[in-house]
Design a protein around this motif. Sequence first.
Motif, short mmCIF file in Angstrom:
data_model
loop_
_atom_site.label_atom_id
_atom_site.label_comp_id
_atom_site.label_asym_id
_atom_site.label_seq_id
_atom_site.Cartn_x
_atom_site.Cartn_y
_atom_site.Cartn_z
N GLY A 21 0.78 -1.23 0.00
CA GLY A 21 0.00 0.00 0.00
C GLY A 21 0.81 1.28 0.00
O GLY A 21 0.24 2.37 0.07
N ALA A 22 2.13 1.20 -0.08
CA ALA A 22 2.96 2.41 -0.10
C ALA A 22 3.89 2.39 -1.31
O ALA A 22 4.43 1.35 -1.68
N MET A 23 4.09 3.56 -1.88
CA MET A 23 4.98 3.70 -3.02
C MET A 23 6.43 3.56 -2.56
O MET A 23 6.86 4.23 -1.63
N ILE A 24 7.19 2.66 -3.24
CA ILE A 24 8.61 2.50 -2.92
C ILE A 24 9.49 2.90 -4.11
O ILE A 24 10.72 2.91 -3.99
N GLY A 25 8.87 3.21 -5.25
CA GLY A 25 9.64 3.60 -6.41
C GLY A 25 8.76 3.77 -7.62
O GLY A 25 7.53 3.70 -7.53
N SER A 26 9.42 4.00 -8.75
CA SER A 26 8.69 4.14 -10.01
C SER A 26 9.50 3.54 -11.14
O SER A 26 10.73 3.44 -11.07
N ILE A 27 8.79 3.13 -12.16
CA ILE A 27 9.39 2.60 -13.39
C ILE A 27 8.77 3.39 -14.54
O ILE A 27 7.57 3.65 -14.55
N THR A 28 9.62 3.74 -15.50
CA THR A 28 9.12 4.41 -16.70
C THR A 28 9.52 3.63 -17.94
O THR A 28 10.58 3.00 -17.98
N LEU A 29 8.66 3.66 -18.90
CA LEU A 29 8.93 3.17 -20.25
C LEU A 29 8.59 4.32 -21.18
O LEU A 29 7.42 4.64 -21.38
N ASP A 30 9.63 4.99 -21.65
CA ASP A 30 9.47 6.17 -22.50
C ASP A 30 10.19 5.95 -23.81
O ASP A 30 11.15 5.18 -23.88
N ARG A 31 9.78 6.68 -24.82
CA ARG A 31 10.48 6.62 -26.10
C ARG A 31 11.81 7.37 -25.94
O ARG A 31 11.86 8.49 -25.47
N ARG A 32 12.91 6.71 -26.33
CA ARG A 32 14.23 7.31 -26.23
C ARG A 32 14.39 8.37 -27.31
O ARG A 32 14.05 8.14 -28.47
N ASP A 33 14.93 9.50 -26.92
CA ASP A 33 15.19 10.61 -27.84
C ASP A 33 16.17 10.15 -28.92
O ASP A 33 17.28 9.69 -28.61
N ALA A 34 15.78 10.28 -30.17
CA ALA A 34 16.61 9.82 -31.29
C ALA A 34 17.92 10.60 -31.39
O ALA A 34 18.87 10.12 -32.02
N GLU A 35 17.99 11.77 -30.78
CA GLU A 35 19.21 12.57 -30.83
C GLU A 35 20.28 12.08 -29.87
O GLU A 35 21.45 12.44 -30.00
N ARG A 36 19.89 11.28 -28.89
CA ARG A 36 20.86 10.78 -27.91
C ARG A 36 21.64 9.61 -28.50
O ARG A 36 21.13 8.90 -29.35
N PRO A 37 22.84 9.37 -28.01
CA PRO A 37 23.63 8.23 -28.49
C PRO A 37 22.95 6.90 -28.16
O PRO A 37 22.18 6.80 -27.22
N GLY A 38 23.27 5.89 -28.97
CA GLY A 38 22.89 4.53 -28.63
C GLY A 38 21.66 3.93 -29.27
O GLY A 38 21.23 2.88 -28.82
N PRO A 39 21.07 4.49 -30.33
CA PRO A 39 19.88 3.82 -30.87
C PRO A 39 20.20 2.43 -31.40
O PRO A 39 21.30 2.17 -31.87
N VAL A 40 19.21 1.55 -31.30
CA VAL A 40 19.36 0.17 -31.75
C VAL A 40 18.86 0.02 -33.18
O VAL A 40 19.45 -0.68 -33.99
N ARG A 41 17.76 0.68 -33.49
CA ARG A 41 17.17 0.59 -34.83
C ARG A 41 17.52 1.85 -35.61
O ARG A 41 17.73 2.91 -35.01
#
Length: 182
Positions: free
Chosen positions: A75-95
Amino acid sequence: MTELGPVAWPPSPIRTERLVLRESEVRDRAAFIELFALPEVRTYLGGPRPRDELERAVPELPGRRPGLFVIDLDGAMIGSITLDRRDAERPGPVRPDAGEAELGYMFLPEAWGCGYAAEACAAALGWFANVLPGKPVVLCTQTANVRSMRLAAKLGFTEVQRFEEWGAEQWFGVWSPATVPG
């Protein structure tokens, strides 16, 4: 959930053996402020933000957006998880077209070392593989963040490259549904 594709949001709460991944609620505000204010949580994420600034800036209902799961323990928040689209301008794209989903997570220090991050992230990745079959997920962390590096390996992320960003060496890995930990 237009950021990641045609996914209905919010999903039904995801239950694991010990946790619930759910949409944020008003009662989570204090935990969100803690996550952003604590130096130990923000060491590898640009540093803490001033608590008084967060008190003014964090809305009454924080974190209510597609791709963000609150991690709930008893019943208490201990953290968060995000799934966001990675900015294409940042290094490291896979596709070649980039824009992969990127996994992010933050947990309160009292939740560290209990296996909650692995349990919650595995559940989020399983959900993602079900709603967007065959799509890869990426993760980027500083190589100095030993805990995050161990979690990435435990979750089945494989290294694609390392690069310098924000004044530190970054590790960039990819996960695909075929690598779901068993």
